[in-house]
Write an enzyme that holds these catalytic residues in place. Structure first.
Site, short mmCIF file in Angstrom:
data_model
loop_
_atom_site.label_atom_id
_atom_site.label_comp_id
_atom_site.label_asym_id
_atom_site.label_seq_id
_atom_site.Cartn_x
_atom_site.Cartn_y
_atom_site.Cartn_z
N SER A 167 0.84 -1.21 0.00
CA SER A 167 0.00 0.00 0.00
C SER A 167 0.87 1.26 0.00
O SER A 167 1.70 1.43 -0.87
CB SER A 167 -0.97 -0.03 1.18
OG SER A 167 -1.95 0.98 1.08
N HIS A 168 0.70 2.13 0.99
CA HIS A 168 1.39 3.42 1.00
C HIS A 168 2.76 3.35 1.67
O HIS A 168 3.43 4.38 1.81
CB HIS A 168 0.53 4.45 1.73
CG HIS A 168 0.30 4.12 3.18
ND1 HIS A 168 -0.48 3.07 3.56
CD2 HIS A 168 0.79 4.68 4.32
CE1 HIS A 168 -0.50 3.00 4.88
NE2 HIS A 168 0.26 3.95 5.36
#
Length: 545
Positions: A144-145
């Site tokens: 993800s981030h």
């Protein structure tokens, strides 16, 4: 706040790609170290090859465990496999494909050999399963981030969303067993054979063409909403241009760079490169572009797997995720006549209570769950929850006819919803939120960390309401003490204390020796500070008891 937060990364901030990729192959995890074992958090197994936490051994074992799990569950349809733009995602994709094909799994990979957003995989699983008795599932290679040095892998069962704890616990336990056994039970074929055997699926076309079933893009086009989109170097890089072309939107992709070092990114608040589209520091480029200009009405950002949304408006800057969730709910439940009166709203216990007030004003049912998008999956799947959202800028909602769209977070969908709001109402989502504060009050919200040992974190996760002896919080009587979620009765892994105008929640960190305190007050910043101070005292007393 780091001194260079919001400023573009320097050469010394960037990862050494050669070292990172070499470590993926060369480093063998030490199973005596807890940090090097397979552990599935709320969004899969994550870590860095440089730390012995995300290496080839982990991925081979996880892929084998997934193959065995789906066989045990009699899941015999195709498995959709996607990856994002992190450097470790490519070798992990290769390893996963080699094992799954060797186990006889029908794997479908991207027909364009491109990157695949998380919501596109969820959408593909659900679309397939609506039309077929042989049920599909999926694997996503993404952290993800997380920073560029990290890798991640997560499993989505036939429900289309993040796997539940029972599934992930079984997969993790089997993967660790396989690693401890020297991977001798792992089946594997050469990548060339696996790649040639795998089927192909056009994730982009399937997702982009179906967007009008969830959004009114005609009103966006007809209103001439001018949009800037920044994929932040992530998996949405090809999707925004395709969305603009397919649906005739005035949308410009302002950054098409894909760089696994993310050299173009501003540093986050802690000085790390992190593709967090909910962080003003990480979104500094897009925010700066929107200031003092009249070219765009809206700007969007997404994280690396496009399951999070960042909304920038000229009148409000980067919208706080809690603010946008409240505005989105207020808009959707007044503009989706195909959703029945019984359809509820999902939120996590650490999301803003502004949502509670908006939902009450709409006369809707609130479904409050623990942290983790997996808790929204059942409601989105059967249409009983119209919207599910987290304070960390992850959300999804139903199609316009009240049926499921995705059961995983969809950053593309939420960004386009901001454009629909602009097109239909003629005002930004930030203006809509300001109108909500005029009606319901303006909350002050913050998150902070407090130190805690591993033993204290375990104690916090196991607290009961009886462990709290306080009767008041920041001058107001305590009206509720929660250790399970009202929406589904599941443990929240911590504590939430509520008064009439404020609340705090405390949860142990899964990666650091701290616990997180989320707090909110409708009585202003000074009252919020008092809530935060007393929250630590309440938690410390409960842990001491």
């Amino acid at each position: 706040m780091h001194e260079r937060a919001g400023r573009t990364a320097r050469p010394e901030d960037l990862i050494d790609l050669d070292a990172l990729l070499a470590a993926y192959e060369a480093v063998r995890p030490d199973m005596a170290e807890p940090q090097q074992r397979v552990v599935f958090g709320t969004s899969g197994h994550r870590g860095s090859s440089l730390d012995g936490a995300f290496n080839q051994a982990h991925i081979l074992a996880i892929a084998q465990a997934v193959a065995e799990y789906r066989a045990a569950q009699r899941i015999d349809g195709p498995l959709f496999l996607g990856r994002d733009t992190h450097a470790l995602s490519e070798p992990a994709f290769r390893s996963t494909l080699e094992v799954l094909v060797a186990n006889g799994v029908q794997v479908l990979i991207d027909a364009r050999d491109g990157f695949t957003p998380t919501p596109a995989v969820s959408h593909a699983i659900l679309t397939h399963n609506r039309a077929n008795t042989r049920q599909a599932d999926g694997v996503l290679i993404t952290p993800s981030h997380n920073p560029p040095r990290d890798g991640g892998i997560k499993y989505n069962p036939p429900s289309g969303g993040p796997a539940g704890s029972e599934a992930t616990a079984a997969i993790a336990a089997r993967a660790n067993q396989l690693i401890e056994g020297g991977l001798t039970e792992v089946r594997r074929v050469p990548f060339a054979q696996a790649y040639a055997t795998a089927g192909r699926f056009d994730f982009l076309a399937a997702y982009v063409d179906d967007l009008p079933s969830a959004l009114d893009l005609d009103v966006v086009r007809e209103a001439g909403v001018r949009i800037a989109a920044d994929p932040l170097g992530g998996a949405a890089v090809a999707y925004w241009g395709a969305i603009a072309e397919r649906h005739g939107l005035d949308l410009t992709v302002v950054n098409q760079t894909v760089d696994p070092r993310w050299a173009f990114m501003p540093l986050d608040t802690d000085g790390k490169i992190r593709m967090d589209c909910s962080s003003p520091a990480a979104m500094a480029n897009l925010i700066g572009m929107m200031q003092g200009q009249a070219r765009y009405d809206l700007a969007f950002g997404n994280d690396a797997d496009a399951d999070r949304h960042g909304i920038v408006t000229p009148d409000g800057g980067l919208m706080n995720p809690n603010h946008f969730l409240a505005a989105a709910i207020a808009y959707l439940f007044q503009n989706r006549p195909g959703w029945g009166a019984q359809v509820g709203v999902g939120k996590t216990l650490v999301s803003s209570s502004m949502i509670d007030r908006v939902v009450a004003g709409l006369g809707r049912r609130l479904v409050e769950t623990p942290v983790g998008f997996k808790h929204f999956v059942p409601g989105l799947l059967d249409g009983s929850v119209g919207f599910g959202g987290e304070e960390s800028a992850g959300a999804s909602f139903l199609r316009r006819d009240g049926t499921v769209w995705t059961t995983d977070k969809d950053g593309l969908l939420l960004c386009l919803l901001a454009a629909e709001i602009q097109g239909r109402t003629g005002q930004s989502a930030s203006r809509l939120y300001a109108d909500l504060t005029d009606r319901y009050g303006a909350p002050a919200y913050a998150r902070m960390d407090a130190p805690a040992t591993r033993a204290q974190k375990a104690r916090l996760a196991a607290l009961s309401p009886a462990d709290v002896t306080a009767t008041a919080l920041a001058g107001q009587p305590i009206v509720d003490i929660l250790t399970t979620a009202p929406g589904n009765g599941e443990p929240i892994g911590g504590l939430k204390v509520v008064t009439r105008d404020a609340w705090f929640a405390a949860r142990p960190s899964g990666t650091e020796d701290v616990y997180k305190i989320y707090a909110e007050s409708f009585l202003g910043a000074d009252h919020l500070a008092a809530v935060q101070a007393e929250a630590r005292a309440v938690v410390d007393a409960a842990l001491a008891g």
